[in-house]
Design a protein around this motif. Structure first.
Motif, short mmCIF file in Angstrom:
data_model
loop_
_atom_site.label_atom_id
_atom_site.label_comp_id
_atom_site.label_asym_id
_atom_site.label_seq_id
_atom_site.Cartn_x
_atom_site.Cartn_y
_atom_site.Cartn_z
N UNK A 641 -124.73 -32.30 -0.19
CA UNK A 641 -125.49 -33.33 -0.89
C UNK A 641 -125.29 -33.19 -2.39
N UNK A 642 -125.54 -34.32 -3.07
CA UNK A 642 -125.37 -34.36 -4.53
C UNK A 642 -126.66 -34.87 -5.16
N UNK A 643 -127.13 -34.17 -6.17
CA UNK A 643 -128.32 -34.58 -6.92
C UNK A 643 -127.89 -34.72 -8.38
N UNK A 644 -128.04 -35.94 -8.91
CA UNK A 644 -127.56 -36.16 -10.28
C UNK A 644 -128.31 -37.32 -10.92
N UNK A 645 -128.35 -37.31 -12.23
CA UNK A 645 -128.90 -38.41 -13.02
C UNK A 645 -128.21 -38.38 -14.37
N UNK A 646 -128.05 -39.55 -14.96
CA UNK A 646 -127.36 -39.61 -16.25
C UNK A 646 -128.10 -38.77 -17.29
N UNK A 647 -127.34 -37.90 -17.95
CA UNK A 647 -127.91 -37.06 -18.99
C UNK A 647 -128.59 -35.80 -18.48
N UNK A 648 -128.61 -35.59 -17.14
CA UNK A 648 -129.33 -34.45 -16.59
C UNK A 648 -128.46 -33.55 -15.72
N UNK A 649 -127.15 -33.71 -15.81
CA UNK A 649 -126.26 -32.84 -15.07
C UNK A 649 -126.15 -33.21 -13.61
N UNK A 650 -125.40 -32.38 -12.88
CA UNK A 650 -125.14 -32.64 -11.46
C UNK A 650 -125.27 -31.35 -10.67
N UNK A 651 -125.86 -31.46 -9.48
CA UNK A 651 -126.01 -30.30 -8.60
C UNK A 651 -125.48 -30.67 -7.21
N UNK A 652 -124.59 -29.82 -6.70
CA UNK A 652 -124.12 -29.95 -5.33
C UNK A 652 -124.76 -28.85 -4.50
N UNK A 653 -125.29 -29.23 -3.35
CA UNK A 653 -125.91 -28.26 -2.45
C UNK A 653 -125.11 -28.20 -1.15
#
Length: 665
Positions: A641-653
């Motif tokens: 899964x991918x959790x991301x938002x503009x200006x707040x980075x990206x996290x892959x789990x």
């Protein structure tokens, strides 16, 4: 009330010459008032507003206090007060008079003489008292003439003894003829307006039951005191269902919903059964209403005329009915309304049915197209997926072979070097010991030897040479570790599942990517923050998971570099945070998070699609995350899964089970 049928000779003249006769005898104020009222009537003003303007104008011109207008309702049996001046409007019940039960009023309406004098202050009609203004002394009642029968009458009251002059009476006749013309014209225009308005709604696709409701409302405006209603045929159950009944008593409308179609089923059920109009003028005595008589009379429904509306093939679609609260016969105007209403209802029903059939066909076609498109899309996706797998497999195979080849080529000489370093170190130590013994035994040096010792700085050499050998040994060990890491990363010898250390795979991947962590132009290097939990060994395809780590870390590095170069700022430290956890003792969670620019929701929706990339042409294939998704989800029964938002980075789990079920390996 006492009706004085003696009238002025002016009132006996032909209606056709009402305006021309004695026109010159009318005063200017009379003529101006008539012209003004005529202009309002021609302007299309609503009848209720015209009636009110008329009573106000009459009171002003005749200099009297009171004036009223009564209109005959649709059933021709009732009068309703529609306008008044000088007094409060009557309550609803008091504002209506039953003509049939008041013979003197009926006599007046049937009389050919259009004007009568009235005595006041009270007008007695049998047992029903119609209060006139308490301070009135005398008055006139003037018929509003219709084409075939009167439409109502105009009343005026004076508060003092007054003999109304011929000009007064002629003026009142002019007013009533203007009102009559306006009423008749409104009737004619109303049918055309209703037809135009409803057909416009049909054209714009308004709901059929809303169209029926609007049709009834518009026609009821032209039939004061009448109820208009529509029932629709339920072919499956041979019953009539409620279509529209905007003003019928609610419980009565519910009661006729579901009416059986057949002979003696009231006006509507019989009309639908016969396929022809049914006119019941008195429900209390008509056999067609025998089974429903008490029900109808309990809601004060006494007359009901119903006409069926049909399709072009003759199929009965429903019925349109006009109901009244008193027994009555239909007039030509009623018949015209029934004809127009059933025509409009037929057009509306068939148009809506055709539109529904067309919509159904379109929906079926769209569904088939959607199904075929989905099949083609799936085939295309499968083709792209297969192509991606082939391309990526070939790419990773080539990379693995290259890495393995490089590791092998490096491993041979480094093994030779590492194997000889111990001997070289021993030899050097022996030589250094020999030099020390020689210096001890021969302290007096030959001048040439002393010069050489000084030239080579023997003391520094003896001190630094062991350190040099130690450094060479450390370098050799580092090269050996790198070779081992390269071999572990490629793992060409491990195509099957094996229990491995996940942290080792992450570290080997970071080692290969280490050179990409530095940045030019004095920008800060990318920092790796590792927070490893205590994990058991995981049974997996190690080389494939290494590919996943490689793809995700590569993307994180690219995102951070791109963000820093665009900002050209050293204020923000680029960081990749790697965390590992054990969930419920059955699942390993690996989180790889960067503090880059992030991505919007639209990009997130497509990041796992084959060939989707946000990198410039030539810098990305769009296969990395797609392949990673397949490896994690399909090969390892896990989640990516991918959790991301503009200006707040990206996290892959990455979530993978410690033990994969054998049925899905």
């Amino acid at each position: 009330m006492n009706l004085n049928l003696e009238t002025s000779s002016k009132t006996t003249e032909s209606n056709n010459n009402w305006y021309k006769n004695d026109n010159s005898s009318m005063s200017f104020s009379y003529q101006a008032a008539v012209n003004a009222l005529g202009q309002k009537a021609l302007s299309g003003i609503e009848l209720l507003y015209l009636f009110q303007d008329a009573v106000v104008s009459v009171a002003q011109i005749l200099n009297i206090k009171y004036s009223r207008i009564w209109q005959i309702l649709s059933d021709s049996n009732s009068l309703c007060q529609v306008a008044s001046n000088g007094e409060k409007p009557l309550e609803t019940d008091s504002a209506e008079i039953n003509i049939k039960t008041n013979q003197q009023v009926q006599k007046f309406l049937e009389n050919t003489q259009p004007i009568i004098k009235r005595n006041t202050p009270y007008c007695h009609i049998d047992d029903f008292t119609i209060p006139s203004p308490p301070d009135s002394v005398t008055g006139l009642s003037v018929l509003i003439p219709g084409a075939t029968k009167p439409l109502g009458f105009l009343e005026v009251y004076a508060t003092e003894e007054r003999n109304f002059s011929p000009d007064d009476m002629h003026f009142l006749q002019c007013v009533t003829h203007i009102l009559a013309t306006a009423i008749e014209r409104k009737r004619s225009e109303a049918l055309m307006y209703t037809q135009s308005k409803i057909l416009e709604q049909v054209t714009f696709g308004v709901n059929l039951y809303e169209i029926f409701n609007n049709l009834c409302i518009l026609l009821e405006q032209e039939l004061p005191g009448a109820y208009c209603s529509i029932l629709v045929v339920d072919q499956e159950n041979q019953r009539l269902r409620g279509g529209a009944a905007p003003t019928l008593p609610q419980e009565y409308a519910k009661g006729v919903d579901g009416l059986m179609i057949g002979e003696c089923s009231g006006s509507c059920g019989t009309a639908a059964y016969r396929g022809d109009s049914v006119f019941v003028t008195d429900i209390a005595t008509d056999v067609l209403w025998a089974d429903f008589r008490d029900f109808a009379l309990s809601y004060n429904i006494r007359a009901c005329w119903s006409s069926p509306f049909t399709s072009q093939t003759g199929e009965v679609l429903g019925t349109f009915a006009i109901s009244h609260k008193s027994p009555c016969h239909p007039t030509p105007h009623h018949l015209e309304i029934l004809k127009t209403a059933t025509h409009i209802a037929s057009i509306a029903t068939e148009t809506v049915r055709a539109a529904e059939a067309l919509q159904k066909a379109n929906n079926e076609l769209e569904q088939k197209v959607a199904e075929r498109t989905a099949e083609l899309r799936k085939a295309l996706f499968d083709l792209q997926e297969t192509q991606a797998q082939l391309v990526h497999s070939e790419k990773m195979s080539s990379l693995g072979q290259m890495v393995a080849g490089v590791a092998h080529e490096i491993n041979n000489p480094i093994s030779f070097i590492a194997g000889n370093l111990e001997y070289a170190n021993q030899y050097i130590n022996d030589l250094l010991d020999l030099i020390a013994v020689y210096q001890e035994q021969y302290p007096q040096l030959n001048p040439s030897i002393a010069a050489k010792i000084k030239t080579i700085d023997l003391e520094y050499l003896c001190d630094d040479l062991p350190k040099l050998m130690t450094s060479m040994r450390v370098g050799s060990e580092r090269i050996t570790e790198i070779v081992l890491g390269l071999r572990n990363f490629s793992r060409l010898d491990e195509a099957t599942m094996k229990s491995v250390d996940i942290h080792e795979g992450i570290d080997n991947t970071l080692m290969i990517l280490n050179h990409q962590l530095t940045q030019p132009n004095n920008l800060p290097d990318i920092q790796i923050v590792k927070e490893y939990g205590k994990l058991p060994k995981c049974k997996c395809y190690a080389n494939q998971l290494n590919q996943v780590f490689m793809n995700i870390l590569n993307n994180a590095i690219y995102a951070l570099k791109d963000n820093m170069q665009n900002l050209q700022s050293a204020n923000q430290m680029p960081i990749i945070q790697i965390q590992t956890f054990l969930i419920d003792k059955e699942t390993i969670l690996i989180s790889i998070k960067d503090n880059g620019s992030g991505m919007n929701s639209e990009v997130q929706e497509h990041i796992f699609d084959p060939f989707f990339t946000t990198k410039p042409v030539g810098q990305g294939t769009g296969l990395g995350l797609s392949i990673s998704y397949q490896i994690v989800v399909e090969k390892h029964q896990g989640k990516l899964s991918c959790i991301s938002a503009l200006g707040k980075g990206t996290e892959f789990k990455i979530e993978i089970p410690i033990q994969i079920l054998s049925s899905q390996q």
